[in-house]
Scaffold this motif. Structure first.
Motif, PDB file in Angstrom:
ATOM      1  N   VAL A 291       6.529   6.957  -6.769  1.00 28.30           N
ATOM      2  CA  VAL A 291       6.869   7.896  -5.700  1.00 28.30           C
ATOM      3  C   VAL A 291       7.246   7.130  -4.434  1.00 28.30           C
ATOM      4  O   VAL A 291       8.189   7.497  -3.719  1.00 28.30           O
ATOM      5  CB  VAL A 291       5.695   8.853  -5.428  1.00 28.30           C
ATOM      6  N   SER A 292       6.515   6.050  -4.135  1.00 28.46           N
ATOM      7  CA  SER A 292       6.864   5.216  -2.981  1.00 28.46           C
ATOM      8  C   SER A 292       8.267   4.653  -3.122  1.00 28.46           C
ATOM      9  O   SER A 292       9.041   4.608  -2.158  1.00 28.46           O
ATOM     10  CB  SER A 292       5.853   4.076  -2.832  1.00 28.46           C
ATOM     11  N   ILE A 293       8.604   4.225  -4.339  1.00 27.04           N
ATOM     12  CA  ILE A 293       9.954   3.703  -4.582  1.00 27.04           C
ATOM     13  C   ILE A 293      10.975   4.821  -4.436  1.00 27.04           C
ATOM     14  O   ILE A 293      12.040   4.639  -3.834  1.00 27.04           O
ATOM     15  CB  ILE A 293      10.026   3.066  -5.979  1.00 27.04           C
ATOM     16  N   GLY A 294      10.668   6.002  -4.959  1.00 27.79           N
ATOM     17  CA  GLY A 294      11.593   7.116  -4.884  1.00 27.79           C
ATOM     18  C   GLY A 294      11.855   7.577  -3.469  1.00 27.79           C
ATOM     19  O   GLY A 294      12.972   7.989  -3.141  1.00 27.79           O
ATOM     20  N   THR A 295      10.838   7.510  -2.606  1.00 23.51           N
ATOM     21  CA  THR A 295      11.031   7.902  -1.209  1.00 23.51           C
ATOM     22  C   THR A 295      12.069   7.017  -0.539  1.00 23.51           C
ATOM     23  O   THR A 295      12.845   7.478   0.310  1.00 23.51           O
ATOM     24  CB  THR A 295       9.694   7.817  -0.455  1.00 23.51           C
ATOM     25  N   GLU A 296      12.098   5.738  -0.897  1.00 24.88           N
ATOM     26  CA  GLU A 296      13.096   4.822  -0.350  1.00 24.88           C
ATOM     27  C   GLU A 296      14.427   4.916  -1.098  1.00 24.88           C
ATOM     28  O   GLU A 296      15.486   4.633  -0.536  1.00 24.88           O
ATOM     29  CB  GLU A 296      12.581   3.379  -0.423  1.00 24.88           C
ATOM     30  N   LEU A 297      14.363   5.321  -2.350  1.00 26.89           N
ATOM     31  CA  LEU A 297      15.550   5.298  -3.204  1.00 26.89           C
ATOM     32  C   LEU A 297      16.424   6.531  -3.039  1.00 26.89           C
ATOM     33  O   LEU A 297      17.586   6.527  -3.444  1.00 26.89           O
ATOM     34  CB  LEU A 297      15.110   5.175  -4.665  1.00 26.89           C
ATOM     35  N   VAL A 298      15.887   7.595  -2.440  1.00 24.31           N
ATOM     36  CA  VAL A 298      16.600   8.866  -2.382  1.00 24.31           C
ATOM     37  C   VAL A 298      17.888   8.751  -1.566  1.00 24.31           C
ATOM     38  O   VAL A 298      18.821   9.542  -1.745  1.00 24.31           O
ATOM     39  CB  VAL A 298      15.686   9.965  -1.814  1.00 24.31           C
TER      40      VAL A 298
ATOM     41  N   ASP B 198       0.840  -1.196   0.000  1.00 24.47           N
ATOM     42  CA  ASP B 198       0.000   0.000   0.000  1.00 24.47           C
ATOM     43  C   ASP B 198       0.874   1.243   0.000  1.00 24.47           C
ATOM     44  O   ASP B 198       1.898   1.313   0.694  1.00 24.47           O
ATOM     45  CB  ASP B 198      -0.922   0.004   1.218  1.00 24.47           C
ATOM     46  N   ASP B 199       0.460   2.240  -0.763  1.00 27.58           N
ATOM     47  CA  ASP B 199       1.211   3.486  -0.862  1.00 27.58           C
ATOM     48  C   ASP B 199       0.787   4.418   0.268  1.00 27.58           C
ATOM     49  O   ASP B 199      -0.204   5.141   0.161  1.00 27.58           O
ATOM     50  CB  ASP B 199       0.963   4.146  -2.224  1.00 27.58           C
ATOM     51  N   ASP B 200       1.534   4.400   1.364  1.00 26.35           N
ATOM     52  CA  ASP B 200       1.239   5.260   2.506  1.00 26.35           C
ATOM     53  C   ASP B 200       1.897   6.622   2.306  1.00 26.35           C
ATOM     54  O   ASP B 200       2.947   6.930   2.878  1.00 26.35           O
ATOM     55  CB  ASP B 200       1.734   4.608   3.805  1.00 26.35           C
ATOM     56  N   LEU B 201       1.270   7.422   1.449  1.00 26.13           N
ATOM     57  CA  LEU B 201       1.791   8.741   1.121  1.00 26.13           C
ATOM     58  C   LEU B 201       0.776   9.807   1.525  1.00 26.13           C
ATOM     59  O   LEU B 201      -0.397   9.516   1.750  1.00 26.13           O
ATOM     60  CB  LEU B 201       2.085   8.845  -0.379  1.00 26.13           C
TER      61      LEU B 201
ATOM     62  N   LEU C 226      13.156   7.971 -12.093  1.00 23.63           N
ATOM     63  CA  LEU C 226      11.866   7.299 -12.030  1.00 23.63           C
ATOM     64  C   LEU C 226      10.852   7.877 -13.018  1.00 23.63           C
ATOM     65  O   LEU C 226       9.672   7.535 -12.955  1.00 23.63           O
ATOM     66  CB  LEU C 226      11.304   7.385 -10.611  1.00 23.63           C
ATOM     67  N   SER C 227      11.314   8.756 -13.901  1.00 23.19           N
ATOM     68  CA  SER C 227      10.448   9.355 -14.928  1.00 23.19           C
ATOM     69  C   SER C 227       9.247  10.071 -14.310  1.00 23.19           C
ATOM     70  O   SER C 227       8.106   9.913 -14.745  1.00 23.19           O
ATOM     71  CB  SER C 227       9.971   8.283 -15.923  1.00 23.19           C
ATOM     72  N   LEU C 228       9.516  10.879 -13.293  1.00 28.41           N
ATOM     73  CA  LEU C 228       8.463  11.631 -12.600  1.00 28.41           C
ATOM     74  C   LEU C 228       8.606  13.123 -12.803  1.00 28.41           C
ATOM     75  O   LEU C 228       7.937  13.908 -12.114  1.00 28.41           O
ATOM     76  CB  LEU C 228       8.496  11.309 -11.100  1.00 28.41           C
TER      77      LEU C 228
END
Length: 489
Positions: A249-256, A182-185, A223-225
């Motif tokens: 975006v969920s992946i990017g939050t962890e990837l930063v 789940d995307d908890d954003l 991430l092409s965002l």
């Protein structure tokens, strides 16, 4: 001319419809090259203004040509993850709760969720864990990510190695990230603000803000965002970015934080086929840039399946297959289980290793088949892989990098910095929650009028009754503020 009036120009002397056989490797026919498959599966279609609008169904597979052309491939520490004989059991019946069971449920003991699972994934590889519901996919992923060791009453055995060494959980969490189903954003934040928030809190305070912003920009671009960077994320009630973009975006939050290892639980859940393809394409690109990516997935489409380097197939907690995804069809064919032509291998594998509980006879047959496949795999020789980086070469360099990267503070920023960023985020949310703000304003006005009428002219005299009225007013206001804050949270 086709049915829509577009001129059709055959490519390579071929025209008409050419059937693609997915029965060999799941992505394209095994007996043709990239150029041949392109000419056979695609005709050049031109719009009225001459623009080439032809479509290549194998475009995702063709991206393999750029696999080793990344300029950021060695900007992080390569990690090889290896697990040996993992087993996980949970209590059932009376053992699970310690309380008497209902009639008919007196059986007690341990239920095996995973049994004897072993494997390895190297840097630059994308591993897909597949299986039917209840096969143990998420349990295995959580064990590999270090999120589950032993829950109440459960038992786990086996070991997980990182670059050949026993995993240190405190250090492992600093180089590995986990993305939930789940995307908890926060719906009111923009894409850039969400990624920035993760960067400001999780990158060390010794790093200049300008470099943190560059890291945010790099992740958004990777991430092409970029086109939706200033768009609100949104949710089911608030309009925002699409489901695939929200997942990225969920992946990017962890990837930063530039982690070397990425775990994802059902990243394509709830997405249509095209957005699911975009998400997995992003994961494959991240893997080819030197990361180790492990994901669970449920019945991917055929060209998504062709992107996986490694496949781990589970059923009832046992391994049915572990090896290169492109060799899975040949492996099961050698066992006389042939994937039909023009059939998605992922769907075939799920059907093959699932237990059919619709009737006792079907359940007995399918359980027997699962047991035979599990025994066949456990007795077979390990499969040779040809992907990713050779992490053993230059192991001393990796060990030195590991010492440098893993020797970090427990908290990257001071408590004051964390409170400041949390306060800024809370203020942005409050300002942008228009519906909630109007509701609070209307509620305050109504309560003010009602309470004003109830205690009208109270407390003007120095009598005991007026004093009690003032106490009642103060008590009501205090309780209202307390419960109002709880509801707002």
């Amino acid at each position: 001319m086709n049915a829509d009036g577009f001129p059709v120009v055959p490519v390579g002397g071929h025209s008409g419809h050419v059937e693609a056989d997915y029965g060999d490797i799941g992505g394209k026919p095994a007996d043709v090259t990239d150029d041949q498959s392109l000419s056979q599966s695609m005709s050049r279609v031109a719009a009225a203004d001459g623009t080439d609008i032809s479509f290549d169904p194998y475009f995702a597979t063709r991206e393999d040509a750029n696999r080793n052309q990344s300029t950021t491939k060695y900007n992080r520490q390569p990690l090889t993850l290896k697990w040996e004989d993992l087993k996980f059991e949970v209590p059932v019946g009376r053992s699970a709760t310690g309380l008497p069971c209902l009639k008919g449920n007196e059986e007690k003991g341990m239920k095996t969720i995973l049994s004897g699972c072993s494997g390895e994934i190297r840097p630059g590889g994308l591993l897909a864990i597949m299986g039917s519901s209840g096969a143990g996919k998420t349990t295995l992923l959580n064990l590999l990510a270090g999120r589950v060791t032993s829950a109440k009453g459960s038992q786990s055995t086996g070991r997980v190695l990182v670059n050949g060494e026993k995993r240190d959980f405190s250090k492992f969490r600093q180089v590995a990230s986990y993305v939930l189903q789940d995307d908890d954003l926060f719906a009111e934040l923009t894409v850039r603000e969400q990624v920035e928030f993760g960067a400001m809190l999780r990158l060390p305070n010794t790093m200049p803000v300008e470099k943190k912003q560059l890291a945010v920009d790099r992740v958004i671009t990777e991430l092409s965002l970029s086109k939706v960077a200033n768009t609100n994320i949104g949710n089911e009630l608030v309009r925002g970015v699409s489901g695939g973009e929200r997942k990225r975006v969920s992946i990017g939050t962890e990837l930063v934080t530039n982690r070397s290892m990425l775990f994802l639980d059902e990243p394509t859940r709830g997405l249509d086929a095209f957005n699911a393809l975009n998400v997995i394409s992003t994961l494959r690109r991240l893997a080819y840039n030197g990361r180790t990516v492990v994901t669970t997935i449920h019945q991917p489409r055929s060209n998504i399946y062709s992107m996986f380097d490694m496949l781990l197939l589970l059923s009832q907690g046992r391994v049915m297959y572990f090896g290169p995804a492109k060799d899975a069809v040949a492996y099961f064919s050698a066992l006389s289980f042939h994937c039909p032509a023009q059939f998605n291998p992922a769907n075939y594998f799920i059907d093959l290793v699932s237990v059919d509980s619709r009737s006792p006879d079907a359940e007995a047959v399918t359980k027997k088949r699962v047991a035979v496949l599990a025994d066949k795999y456990s007795n077979s020789a390990p499969m040779i892989t040809e992907y990713g980086e050779d992490s053993e070469a230059g192991s001393q360099r990796i060990a030195n990098e590991a010492d440098t990267q893993l020797r970090k503070r427990k908290y990257q920023n001071s408590w004051f910095t964390e409170v400041r960023y949390l306060a800024v985020r809370a203020c942005k949310q409050m300002v942008r929650e228009r519906t909630a703000n109007f509701s609070r304003l209307g509620q305050t006005i109504v309560f003010s009028i009602v309470l004003g009428l109830i205690w009208l002219n109270a407390g003007r005299n120095d009598t005991a009754a007026d004093a009690r009225s003032l106490v009642g007013i103060l008590f009501f206001l205090l309780i209202n503020q307390c419960f109002g804050g709880a509801v707002a949270v």
